[in-house]
Write a protein that holds these residues in place. Structure first.
Motif, short mmCIF file in Angstrom:
data_model
loop_
_atom_site.label_atom_id
_atom_site.label_comp_id
_atom_site.label_asym_id
_atom_site.label_seq_id
_atom_site.Cartn_x
_atom_site.Cartn_y
_atom_site.Cartn_z
N ARG A 81 66.69 39.05 26.31
CA ARG A 81 67.83 38.78 25.43
C ARG A 81 68.95 38.11 26.20
O ARG A 81 69.54 37.12 25.74
CB ARG A 81 68.32 40.08 24.80
N ASP A 82 69.25 38.61 27.40
CA ASP A 82 70.32 38.02 28.21
C ASP A 82 69.96 36.59 28.60
O ASP A 82 70.84 35.70 28.62
CB ASP A 82 70.56 38.86 29.46
N TYR A 119 69.80 36.00 17.11
CA TYR A 119 68.75 34.99 17.24
C TYR A 119 67.74 35.40 18.31
O TYR A 119 66.53 35.23 18.13
CB TYR A 119 69.37 33.63 17.57
N ALA A 120 68.25 35.95 19.40
CA ALA A 120 67.35 36.44 20.44
C ALA A 120 66.48 37.57 19.91
O ALA A 120 65.26 37.60 20.14
CB ALA A 120 68.16 36.92 21.65
N GLU A 121 67.08 38.49 19.18
CA GLU A 121 66.33 39.63 18.67
C GLU A 121 65.25 39.18 17.69
O GLU A 121 64.12 39.70 17.70
CB GLU A 121 67.28 40.63 17.99
N VAL A 138 61.20 39.83 18.31
CA VAL A 138 60.33 40.48 17.32
C VAL A 138 59.13 39.60 17.02
O VAL A 138 57.98 40.08 16.94
CB VAL A 138 61.12 40.80 16.04
N ARG A 139 59.35 38.31 16.87
CA ARG A 139 58.24 37.39 16.59
C ARG A 139 57.20 37.42 17.72
O ARG A 139 55.99 37.44 17.46
CB ARG A 139 58.77 35.97 16.41
N TRP A 140 57.68 37.42 18.95
CA TRP A 140 56.76 37.41 20.10
C TRP A 140 56.03 38.74 20.30
O TRP A 140 55.14 38.84 21.15
CB TRP A 140 57.52 37.03 21.37
N GLN A 141 56.38 39.75 19.52
CA GLN A 141 55.72 41.06 19.60
C GLN A 141 54.78 41.33 18.43
O GLN A 141 54.29 42.45 18.27
CB GLN A 141 56.78 42.18 19.67
N GLU A 142 54.49 40.34 17.64
CA GLU A 142 53.64 40.53 16.46
C GLU A 142 52.23 41.00 16.88
O GLU A 142 51.73 40.63 17.94
CB GLU A 142 53.56 39.24 15.66
#
Length: 220
Positions: free
Chosen positions: A8-9, A30-32, A36-40
């Motif tokens: 995130r940073d 936007y980072a969050e 989330v998308r990259w953890q599907e």
């Protein structure tokens, strides 16, 4: 396991660098969303671990880029939309960037460049004068030069993502991808990539291609 707080940073720094200021919409949501998308659950290789590795490699190659922060944003978006059974993931990822980045305060010019770079990952074949494209493509392909155990884990994770494809069809498709990459005059376009990754990547891919061609047929 990927460090989501650090990621995130890193996104915040890249976004603020691309827009040239800390002023503007809060980058954290936007980072969050991207994290989330990259953890599907359908992801096994295209995960936060892959994203972190690509970002690390962009940092390694940053001196070869014209705009490293734009390349970093392209890394964040390059597989943000990922469904293994679909063929337009890069295009949909680019369109996501085109929607999100202007809202987050990034200029039209830099947003267009991020989207162009994302679309470039379809072919991984940047032009000779495309420094940002060379950095992103090299960073994305650097897994091909991994040590043997990491390369084996990578190929296993890719196979898991395509679990719905029958073995014979997967081997044929994977072999085609490897042959296309091996046919490129150069896999890596940055001086660093050519020096540190080219020979090992070709060795790994030739070995995988040989294994695919000799793999026994599954039992009936």
């Amino acid at each position: 396991m990927a460090d989501t707080r650090d990621l995130r940073d890193r996104f915040v720094r890249a976004l603020e660098g691309a827009r040239g200021s800390s002023e503007g919409p809060d980058p954290v949501p936007y980072a969050e969303n991207l994290i989330v998308r990259w953890q599907e659950p359908q992801r096994h290789y295209h995960t936060l671990t892959h994203l972190t590795a690509v970002l690390d490699r962009v940092d390694t190659l940053a001196e070869h880029a014209d705009d490293p922060d734009v390349v970093r944003l392209a890394a964040w978006f390059h597989d943000a939309v990922y469904l293994p059974e679909r063929s337009e993931n890069e295009e949909r990822s680019a369109r996501l960037a085109e929607r999100a980045l202007p809202e987050a305060g990034v200029s039209e010019e830099k947003t267009a460049e991020v989207a162009r770079l994302v679309r470039l990952t379809v072919t991984h074949d940047p032009a000779d004068d495309d420094r940002d494209g060379q950095v992103l493509c090299d960073a994305d392909l650097a897994i091909l030069a991994a040590p043997p155990s990491s390369y084996a884990a990578y190929t296993a994770a890719v196979r898991e993502e395509y679990h719905f494809v029958p073995n014979d069809a997967f081997r044929a498709g994977r072999a085609d991808v490897l042959r296309q990459l091996l046919a490129l005059p150069r896999l890596f376009r940055t001086p660093y990539g050519r020096e540190h990754w080219e020979a090992t990547a070709r060795y790994n891919m030739r070995g995988e291609l040989e294994m695919l061609s000799t793999a026994p047929a599954p039992p009936a």
